[in-house]
Structure formats: structure tokens, C-alpha cells
Write a protein that holds these residues in place. Structure first.
Motif, PDB file in Angstrom:
ATOM      1  N   ASN A 225     -10.770  -5.995  10.581  1.00  0.00           N
ATOM      2  CA  ASN A 225      -9.932  -6.124   9.380  1.00  0.00           C
ATOM      3  C   ASN A 225      -8.529  -5.602   9.672  1.00  0.00           C
ATOM      4  O   ASN A 225      -7.537  -6.219   9.292  1.00  0.00           O
ATOM      5  N   ARG A 228      -6.747  -8.199  11.486  1.00  0.00           N
ATOM      6  CA  ARG A 228      -6.422  -9.378  10.681  1.00  0.00           C
ATOM      7  C   ARG A 228      -5.323  -9.115   9.671  1.00  0.00           C
ATOM      8  O   ARG A 228      -4.510  -9.992   9.382  1.00  0.00           O
ATOM      9  N   TYR A 229      -5.315  -7.907   9.098  1.00  0.00           N
ATOM     10  CA  TYR A 229      -4.384  -7.669   7.993  1.00  0.00           C
ATOM     11  C   TYR A 229      -3.029  -7.097   8.437  1.00  0.00           C
ATOM     12  O   TYR A 229      -2.125  -6.987   7.631  1.00  0.00           O
ATOM     13  N   ASP A 254      -4.351   1.642  10.160  1.00  0.00           N
ATOM     14  CA  ASP A 254      -3.507   0.539  10.642  1.00  0.00           C
ATOM     15  C   ASP A 254      -2.146   0.545   9.965  1.00  0.00           C
ATOM     16  O   ASP A 254      -1.907   1.327   9.042  1.00  0.00           O
ATOM     17  N   ILE A 259      -3.553  -1.315   0.588  1.00  0.00           N
ATOM     18  CA  ILE A 259      -4.419  -1.874  -0.457  1.00  0.00           C
ATOM     19  C   ILE A 259      -4.018  -1.224  -1.790  1.00  0.00           C
ATOM     20  O   ILE A 259      -3.942  -0.001  -1.873  1.00  0.00           O
ATOM     21  N   ILE A 267     -13.137  -2.899  -3.212  1.00  0.00           N
ATOM     22  CA  ILE A 267     -13.202  -3.683  -1.959  1.00  0.00           C
ATOM     23  C   ILE A 267     -14.533  -3.556  -1.228  1.00  0.00           C
ATOM     24  O   ILE A 267     -14.830  -4.362  -0.363  1.00  0.00           O
ATOM     25  N   TYR A 272     -16.107  -9.287  -2.985  1.00  0.00           N
ATOM     26  CA  TYR A 272     -14.815  -8.958  -3.602  1.00  0.00           C
ATOM     27  C   TYR A 272     -13.676  -9.072  -2.592  1.00  0.00           C
ATOM     28  O   TYR A 272     -13.759  -8.552  -1.490  1.00  0.00           O
ATOM     29  N   ARG A 273     -12.593  -9.775  -2.975  1.00  0.00           N
ATOM     30  CA  ARG A 273     -11.413  -9.894  -2.132  1.00  0.00           C
ATOM     31  C   ARG A 273     -10.185  -9.573  -2.968  1.00  0.00           C
ATOM     32  O   ARG A 273     -10.148  -9.895  -4.148  1.00  0.00           O
ATOM     33  N   VAL A 274      -9.205  -8.938  -2.350  1.00  0.00           N
ATOM     34  CA  VAL A 274      -7.988  -8.641  -3.099  1.00  0.00           C
ATOM     35  C   VAL A 274      -7.154  -9.914  -3.166  1.00  0.00           C
ATOM     36  O   VAL A 274      -6.860 -10.510  -2.131  1.00  0.00           O
ATOM     37  N   GLY A 284     -11.134 -15.089   4.505  1.00  0.00           N
ATOM     38  CA  GLY A 284     -12.275 -14.160   4.550  1.00  0.00           C
ATOM     39  C   GLY A 284     -13.270 -14.480   3.456  1.00  0.00           C
ATOM     40  O   GLY A 284     -13.032 -15.334   2.600  1.00  0.00           O
ATOM     41  N   THR A 285     -14.421 -13.787   3.493  1.00  0.00           N
ATOM     42  CA  THR A 285     -15.480 -14.078   2.523  1.00  0.00           C
ATOM     43  C   THR A 285     -15.749 -12.912   1.573  1.00  0.00           C
ATOM     44  O   THR A 285     -16.506 -13.041   0.625  1.00  0.00           O
ATOM     45  N   GLY A 286     -15.189 -11.741   1.880  1.00  0.00           N
ATOM     46  CA  GLY A 286     -15.440 -10.581   1.027  1.00  0.00           C
ATOM     47  C   GLY A 286     -16.793  -9.923   1.296  1.00  0.00           C
ATOM     48  O   GLY A 286     -17.295  -9.159   0.474  1.00  0.00           O
ATOM     49  N   GLY A 288     -17.500  -8.453   4.569  1.00  0.00           N
ATOM     50  CA  GLY A 288     -17.380  -7.478   5.660  1.00  0.00           C
ATOM     51  C   GLY A 288     -17.552  -6.027   5.216  1.00  0.00           C
ATOM     52  O   GLY A 288     -18.444  -5.321   5.699  1.00  0.00           O
ATOM     53  N   LEU A 289     -16.718  -5.579   4.277  1.00  0.00           N
ATOM     54  CA  LEU A 289     -16.772  -4.166   3.882  1.00  0.00           C
ATOM     55  C   LEU A 289     -18.051  -3.841   3.114  1.00  0.00           C
ATOM     56  O   LEU A 289     -18.537  -2.715   3.164  1.00  0.00           O
TER      57      LEU A 289
END
Ligand code: ADP
Length: 327
Positions: A225, A228-229, A254, A259, A267, A272-274, A284-286, A288-289
Motif C-alpha cells: 500500500n 501504491r499510494y 511512507d 489518510i 479503512i 472500505y476504500r477512501v 484496489g478492492t478494499g 487488503g487492510l
């Protein structure tokens, strides 16, 4: 001419969308207002009036009873509304997730089909071209397999069937496996020139009782993440581990966009995705976390995030240190 003026006067047609979940919530709010909040408020008023104007002991007892009844009634209704709202929002996220995953699965399938047809029709005679085609097929099937594996893994977690094989290991073993995974992702994406990973583990860290593979996967997820972010031209990722009381804290920080404060508690929820136009649009799919949260909790640990908009994000994974008497 008149027709043109007529057309100009008409408001532009706005495409209408029917949001089933929002409509359900609106209906629920109307029902609650009509049948619960209004009688509750009336009851509260009566209770207050009896308390103010009643002089006898039984008036006061009666007033207190009415007011407690009304308060319980309103609290119960509020809790029900919050619960239903959460359920509806989860259903909406789930529907979006299914749509997203179906789309992601269709993309490699389409190219697989196209390349298979090309080979079947014998349109490629050049051996190098055939090899290239087979390479693409192999890459796309790997991508599909990885996606399906991830979904199955999530399904196992949700069903409580994910088994963790715990071992007593060093923090370095778990962290280094994840850092290696991150470095190969950096290489695969050709980001070596812009990525800097700083690994810093304190001396004499206690051992931890974890499933090393699952915990490294969880750390790698947070590191991916971060990759990616963060901005495309400068990716700074710091991995640290320190001992704090009887725990080990592993931090992955990072230099990304950060956020928003009000999103930080959500999150870790599944799907859930922001969604914020001010933040970079990352695919993304929401999940991972939510998976990381699940793995960390299964090891009696916790995960928290510290972040300010524009100042990056730091995820802290806290694990209990293995107790020496058990070794
Ligand atoms: P996704 O597949 O959408 O990345 P995750 O569960 O991994 O799903 O993350 C949930 C959300 O948390 C993401 O949509 C993103 O907005 C936010 N997020 C996670 N990690 C970071 C990070 N390092 N920097 C900024 N935002 C992040």
C-alpha cells in the motif's frame, strides 16, 4: 427557430440513477420519525411536565418512570437506525466489490481468449511471436490465479477457517521476508530508481509467536500500500521495529498523501476504500487492510494508523512478545 428556443428553455436531461440503498435508508428515517421519535418526544414532554407541576411523591415517581421509558425508547431506536445504516452501507460496499472483482477477472480472461484464438487459427507462424503469445498467456493466468487465491484466502478468514501455524521466531525473519517481497514488487514495476526502503530494527528485540508466512504477508500488504499510494517520482518507505514494554511495535511509514482523520477508523473494514477527489486514484478492492487486521488480531496483536493529510501515513503493528517462561 422557435423549436431551437424551446429546446434551449428546457433543462438539460440529467441521467437518473436509482440508489436502492439510499432509498431504503430514507424510508427507514421516515418510519422512525413517524412511529418512534414523535411519540418518544411527546412522552418526554409529558414526563417533564409531570415532574415540574406534580407535587405529590407519586407524581414525581411517575414523571421519572415516563422519562426513563422515553429515553430507553429513543436510545433503542437510535441504536437500531445506526445498526441498519451500517448493514446497508456494507451491502452497498459489497455490491461495488463484486462489480470491481468481476471486472478485474474479465480483463485477463479477455486477453487469454484473444491469444488462444490467435494460436488456434494458426495466424502466427513466426516461432518468436508464438513464444511471446505463450508468455502473455502464462502471465495472465498467473495474474488470475493470484486474484482467485486472494479471494479464497479472504473467504477462509471470513468463515473462521484460516489456520495459523504459530512458531517462535525473530522479528527480523518476519520483517525481512516482507521487505524482500516489497523489493521484488519494486523491481517488477520498474520503480528501483524512485523507491527508497529504509529498514531499521532495534537491537535485542524479543522473539514473537507468529505464523511467519501469514505475518510477513500482512506486513507486505501494508508495504505494498505504501508503494501504491506514494508519489510516482519519490517513494520513501521506512520499516522500523522497537520493543515497548512487553510488546514489539513494527512501523511502516511512507511519504504518501496521508489518510483523512475521519476515515482512519474505517479503512480496516472489509471493502472500505477512501473516496476523495483530492487523493490519487489508485486501483484496489478494499480488502487488503481488512485481511491485515484479521491476521494481526488472530495473533493477539493490534494495528493502528497515524496520519495527517499531506504528511504520509504510519501503520503500527503491535505484537505481544513471546513470554520467556513458555520457551
Ligand atoms: P485497497 O485495495 O483499496 O488499497 P486497502 O484495504 O489496502 O484497500 O486500503 C483501504 C484504503 O486505505 C485505501 O482505499 C486507501 O484509501 C487507504 N490507504 C491504505 N494504505 C494507505 C497509505 N499507505 N497511504 C494512503 N492511503 C492508504
Amino acid at each position: 427557430m422557435e423549436q431551437v428556443a424551446d429546446l434551449a428553455a428546457k433543462p438539460a436531461m440529467v441521467p437518473r440513477r436509482y440508489d436502492k440503498y439510499a432509498a431504503q435508508i430514507r424510508m427507514l428515517v421516515v418510519l422512525v420519525l413517524c412511529f418512534a421519535v414523535a411519540p418518544g418526544a411527546l412522552l418526554l414532554t409529558v414526563g417533564a411536565l409531570v415532574l415540574i407541576f406534580g407535587h405529590q411523591v407519586h407524581d414525581i415517581v411517575f414523571g421519572i418512570l415516563i422519562m426513563s421509558l422515553a429515553a430507553t425508547f429513543i436510545a433503542g431506536i437510535t441504536a437500531t437506525v445506526v445498526y441498519v445504516r451500517r448493514g446497508t452501507s456494507l451491502a452497498r460496499l459489497q455490491a461495488e466489490f463484486v462489480q470491481k472483482v468481476s471486472h478485474d477477472l474479465r480483463t485477463p480472461l479477455t486477453s487469454i481468449k484473444m491469444f488462444v484464438e490467435t494460436l488456434q487459427e494458426g495466424r502466427l507462424t513466426d516461432k518468436d511471436k508464438v513464444d511471446e503469445c505463450l508468455d502473455v498467456l502464462s502471465r495472465e493466468t498467473d495474474r488470475l490465479t493470484a486474484m482467485v487465491e486472494r479471494l479464497l484466502e479472504w473467504a477462509r478468514m471470513e468463515a473462521g477457517k484460516r489456520v495459523y501455524e504459530t512458531e517462535r521466531v525473530t522479528v527480523a525473519r518476519v520483517v525481512d521476508a516482507a521487505v524482500e517481497g516489497l523489493e521484488s514488487q519494486v523491481k517488477l514495476s520498474g520503480l528501483e530508481g524512485v523507491t527508497h526502503v529504509n529498514r531499521e530494527l532495534a537491537d535485542h528485540l524479543p522473539l514473537v509467536d507468529v505464523d511467519p508466512e501469514a505475518m510477513s504477508d500482512a506486513l507486505l500488504n501494508v508495504m505494498s500500500n505504501a508503494l501504491r499510494y506514494t508519489p510516482a517520482d519519490k517513494k520513501e518507505i521506512a520499516v522500523r521495529a522497537v520493543k515497548r514494554d512487553k510488546e514489539v511495535v513494527i512501523t511502516i511509514a511512507d511519504n504518501g498523501p496521508g489518510i483523512p482523520q475521519h476515515e482512519q477508523s474505517r479503512i480496516f473494514e472489509k471493502f472500505y476504500r477512501v473516496v476523495d477527489p483530492a487523493l490519487p486514484d489508485v486501483d484496489g478492492t478494499g480488502l487488503g487492510l481488512a485481511m491485515v487486521h484479521h491476521i494481526v488480531r488472530a495473533h493477539r496483536g493490534r494495528i493502528t494508523v497515524q496520519s495527517d493529510i499531506g504528511k504520509g501515513a504510519a501503520f503500527h503493528i503491535v505484537l505481544p512478545a513471546a513470554s520467556p517462561e513458555e520457551s
